[in-house]
Design a protein around this motif. Structure first.
Motif, short mmCIF file in Angstrom:
data_model
loop_
_atom_site.label_atom_id
_atom_site.label_comp_id
_atom_site.label_asym_id
_atom_site.label_seq_id
_atom_site.Cartn_x
_atom_site.Cartn_y
_atom_site.Cartn_z
N THR A 168 40.52 38.77 39.89
CA THR A 168 40.12 39.05 38.49
C THR A 168 40.29 37.64 37.66
O THR A 168 39.49 37.53 36.78
CB THR A 168 41.34 40.01 38.00
N ILE A 219 53.20 40.73 39.80
CA ILE A 219 52.13 40.22 40.92
C ILE A 219 53.09 40.12 42.17
O ILE A 219 54.03 39.60 42.53
CB ILE A 219 51.68 38.78 40.55
N THR A 252 55.06 38.60 32.56
CA THR A 252 53.98 39.68 32.40
C THR A 252 54.22 40.83 31.33
O THR A 252 55.36 41.13 31.35
CB THR A 252 53.32 40.00 33.75
N TYR A 259 44.70 39.70 41.88
CA TYR A 259 44.91 39.10 40.56
C TYR A 259 44.11 37.97 40.45
O TYR A 259 43.55 37.46 39.40
CB TYR A 259 46.51 38.70 40.58
N ASP A 260 44.13 37.24 41.77
CA ASP A 260 43.27 36.13 41.74
C ASP A 260 41.77 36.35 41.57
O ASP A 260 40.96 35.56 40.95
CB ASP A 260 43.47 35.19 42.93
N LYS A 317 48.21 39.82 45.11
CA LYS A 317 47.87 38.54 44.67
C LYS A 317 46.47 38.08 44.67
O LYS A 317 45.88 37.59 43.99
CB LYS A 317 48.77 37.27 45.08
N ASP A 374 47.53 39.34 31.35
CA ASP A 374 48.86 38.58 31.98
C ASP A 374 48.38 37.33 32.44
O ASP A 374 49.27 36.47 32.59
CB ASP A 374 49.30 39.74 32.76
N TYR A 375 47.20 37.17 33.18
CA TYR A 375 46.92 35.92 33.46
C TYR A 375 47.01 34.50 32.43
O TYR A 375 47.57 33.57 32.78
CB TYR A 375 45.32 35.91 34.23
N LEU A 386 45.10 42.59 33.44
CA LEU A 386 45.33 41.80 34.52
C LEU A 386 44.81 40.17 33.54
O LEU A 386 45.69 39.33 33.80
CB LEU A 386 44.31 41.82 35.54
N ILE A 429 50.66 44.44 41.69
CA ILE A 429 49.30 44.18 41.95
C ILE A 429 49.34 42.92 43.00
O ILE A 429 50.21 41.99 43.16
CB ILE A 429 48.51 43.57 40.60
#
Length: 672
Positions: free
Chosen positions: A99, A669, A664, A96-97, A93, A271-272, A268, A91
């Motif tokens: 989300t 990421i 993760t 990811y940010d 970055k 994992d965050y 996501l 994914i």
């Protein structure tokens, strides 16, 4: 063949930048955090309490995981049978940010999913309860009055069951025996089975106590549920209620399936929060003053400059790098080429090298692949294993690193199996000769490049033992190298050279002996000088071992006793060498079973039916044979490494390198 050199990497920076720096370190993934308070600063440094924050992050990660499990139950994600090889999705970055900014919304969605699941469970429990009520009502469905009816002004009604199967005449008879003065009564049997008889009875109110007493004497009891409605009508209400709940459940399941669009977001966000929990776990270990913080840990030496430049270009920071003291046990990280690296998983299952030991992966990989192929030793099996592993590695480039190494190891073992299969003339056993003889009437054979073990097993045994001696001597040689490296020259002479002398002398004495001739039909004659040399080597080696093995003891008698005991270890060497006879055993097993499978297939004859029968037996038999012998080759090759080879020089026990990184569960990421 390398254990990466570790260094201690220490950072001191402004406290307000600690979270940003930790995120950089976590994304870089090459620093194992190992922090301790400097003694002189212990009074001025403190640690931040992050327990509550970590618990919150862990709770949210588990919440998202549970929601994903619910979605998987009602809206299963389509995956292939090889999904375990696909690895985690990569994914960007930025995704990811983005989300992460919607974390509250996604956690709310997770709570909704779990709430629906809870409601569904409650409804299912309610349906079970209703079904139990309906089942309990079944014996009373012919009752046309409410079950809680008490009677009229002058008459009493008793509704209940007798705990056995009785007839109406039996009931009247037993009541008459118990209460002969009772006359005004009426009893109706509602239902009867082997376990109970349900009745409705009417009597005068003035006689109700005596009447019930008489009924109880024959096992009468009132029903557990006191229903104010006629049973048949109440059953209909219950059925309607169950249908309504079932309909509601369908709607809930539909809602859950519709929420499957949030699956990727839930992965996501799980994992965050998992990554944040890891960061806060490290954050809680950091010594901090009012304005600064301190972090230290192990890092591979080759990564130092890269990390230093990365941090110094972004932050006002002080970095100190120092070598690991000799008394400190640093974590172990291996770095090898693809061939040697393929057996790292096998090595790790035994134990990583401890301080002062070498990484044996490179040497081990040569023998491992060599022995594996010798045990399986069928060219067709080797091609199948090689192609299958090559395709898997090509098709699934994102599989886990450990899985990649294992598949690559089997790929190389497939090549070794192909080599030994050609050397021994094994291609699905003897399938070429069987097929040509049965279906074409003319036998064609594939000659081995070396020899055929089934016809000359003793030759393979001798070579197997010879390969074993080379393997063991290599292990002893590595022990000698380590002694020289550590400048233990006396240990090198006494524990390595003397054993080489003894063993080589004994081998040279064995080769021209009648025992060896009778076993191998090979008559080896050495010149007198070689014969004398073998005896000298054996005698000097044995005497040296007796005199020097117990050299740490000043008591001469005890020293000799310990030396004699160590000399007795020659039987251990004999046992180790004989262990390599398993190379013969497994190599023959593969060929023999393959030949038996081919012979079984040929028993159907040469017609169309014979061809079909042969193909069925061929596919099933060779699949099983290959699977069983692949497992056998893997297990026994490991055994030769762990027991015989490592027993000569290697202990293991090193601690694996565990860097602070983004661990993760669902995605990787991609850093920008």
């Amino acid at each position: 063949m390398a254990v990466l050199q570790m260094q201690r990497f220490s950072i001191c920076a402004l406290k307000k930048k600690r979270k940003a720096i930790l995120e950089e370190l976590q994304a870089f993934g090459a620093l194992e955090v190992n922090v301790s308070f400097p003694e002189e600063e212990e009074h001025s440094l403190r640690k931040m309490d992050t327990v509550e924050s970590r618990q919150t992050f862990d709770k949210n990660a588990v919440l998202a995981d549970n929601a994903l499990e619910v979605l998987q139950e009602f809206a299963p994600e389509k995956t292939s049978m090889f999904s375990s090889l696909e690895g985690k999705a990569l994914i960007d970055k930025s995704v990811y940010d983005e989300t992460a900014e919607r974390k509250d919304e996604i956690i709310h969605t997770a709570n909704e999913i779990l709430g629906l699941k809870k409601k569904l469970a409650e409804n299912k429990a309610a349906i079970v309860k209703v079904e139990n009520q309906i089942e309990a009502l079944t014996p009373w469905l012919d009752l046309d009055v409410p079950m809680d009816i008490q009677g009229t002004k002058d008459a009493a009604v008793l509704i209940g069951s007798i705990n056995s199967q009785v007839t109406l005449d039996d009931i009247y008879t037993k009541i008459a025996e118990a209460q002969p003065e009772l006359e005004a009564m009426d009893i109706q049997v509602i239902s009867s089975d082997s376990d109970q008889t349900c009745i409705a009875a009417v009597c005068l109110k003035k006689d109700v106590k005596e009447f019930e007493k008489a009924l109880r004497s024959i096992g009468f009891s009132r029903p557990a549920q006191n229903i104010r409605k006629i049973p048949r009508e109440f059953k209909q209400e219950l059925q309607e209620s169950a249908a309504k709940i079932a309909e509601e459940n369908e709607q809930i399941e539909k809602q859950i399936r519709e929420m499957a669009v949030a699956r990727d977001d839930l992965k996501l966000i799980s994992d965050y929060f998992r990554v944040r929990a890891q960061k806060y776990e490290v954050l809680g270990q950091l010594p901090q003053s009012r304005d600064t913080f301190f972090i230290s840990g192990y890092i591979p030496q080759k990564k130092v400059d890269t990390l230093r430049k990365k941090l110094e270009s972004k932050y006002d920071i002080v970095i100190d790098v120092e070598d690991i003291p000799d008394e400190e046990e640093a974590p172990v990280l291996l770095e090898n080429n693809k061939i040697a690296g393929s057996v790292e998983g096998v090595l790790e299952s035994y134990g990583l090298p401890k301080k002062g030991e070498i990484d044996p992966s490179a040497i081990m990989s040569i023998f491992y692949i060599f022995f594996f192929g010798l045990m399986l030793s069928d060219a067709a099996y080797g091609i199948i294993v090689f192609i299958a592993c090559a395709v898997v590695l090509k098709k699934f480039p994102r599989m886990s690193e450990g899985m990649q190494k294992t598949i690559r190891m089997f790929k190389y073992c497939g090549l070794s199996t192909l080599f030994w299969g050609l050397m021994f003339g094994g291609i699905f056993g003897d399938v070429v000769s069987v097929v040509s003889r049965v279906f074409f009437g003319h036998e064609v054979t594939v000659p081995p490049l070396w020899f055929e073990p089934l016809k000359d097993p003793m030759k393979l045994l001798i070579y197997s033992l010879a390969f074993g001696v080379i393997h063991l001597f290599t292990g002893l040689g590595i022990k000698g190298y380590l002694c020289i490296k550590e400048k233990k020259y006396m240990d090198f002479i006494c524990d390595v050279v003397l054993w080489y002398m003894l063993l080589i002398g004994l081998i040279l004495m064995l080769l021209p002996s009648q025992i060896f001739v009778s076993m191998t039909q090979m008559n080896i004659v050495f010149p007198p000088a070689i014969a004398m040399l073998s005896k000298v080597l054996a005698i000097v080696g044995a005497a040296g071992i007796v005199l020097m093995s117990g050299r740490s003891n000043k008591n001469f008698g005890l020293r000799i006793a310990l030396g004699a005991y160590d000399l007795y270890n020659i039987t251990g060497w004999l046992s180790d060498v004989l262990s390599y006879s398993r190379l013969l055993a497994l190599g023959l097993a593969t060929g023999v079973i393959a030949s038996v499978v081919n012979q079984m297939g040929s028993m159907f004859g040469s017609g169309i039916i014979g061809m079909i029968g042969f193909l069925v037996v061929f596919v099933v038999g060779h699949t099983l044979n290959m699977a069983i012998n692949l497992l056998g080759a893997y297990v026994h090759t490991n055994r030769l490494q762990f027991v015989e080879f490592f027993g000569k020089f290697y202990e293991g026990g090193g601690r694996p390198f565990n860097p602070f990184k983004q661990e993760t569960k669902y995605v990787d990421i991609k850093e920008e």
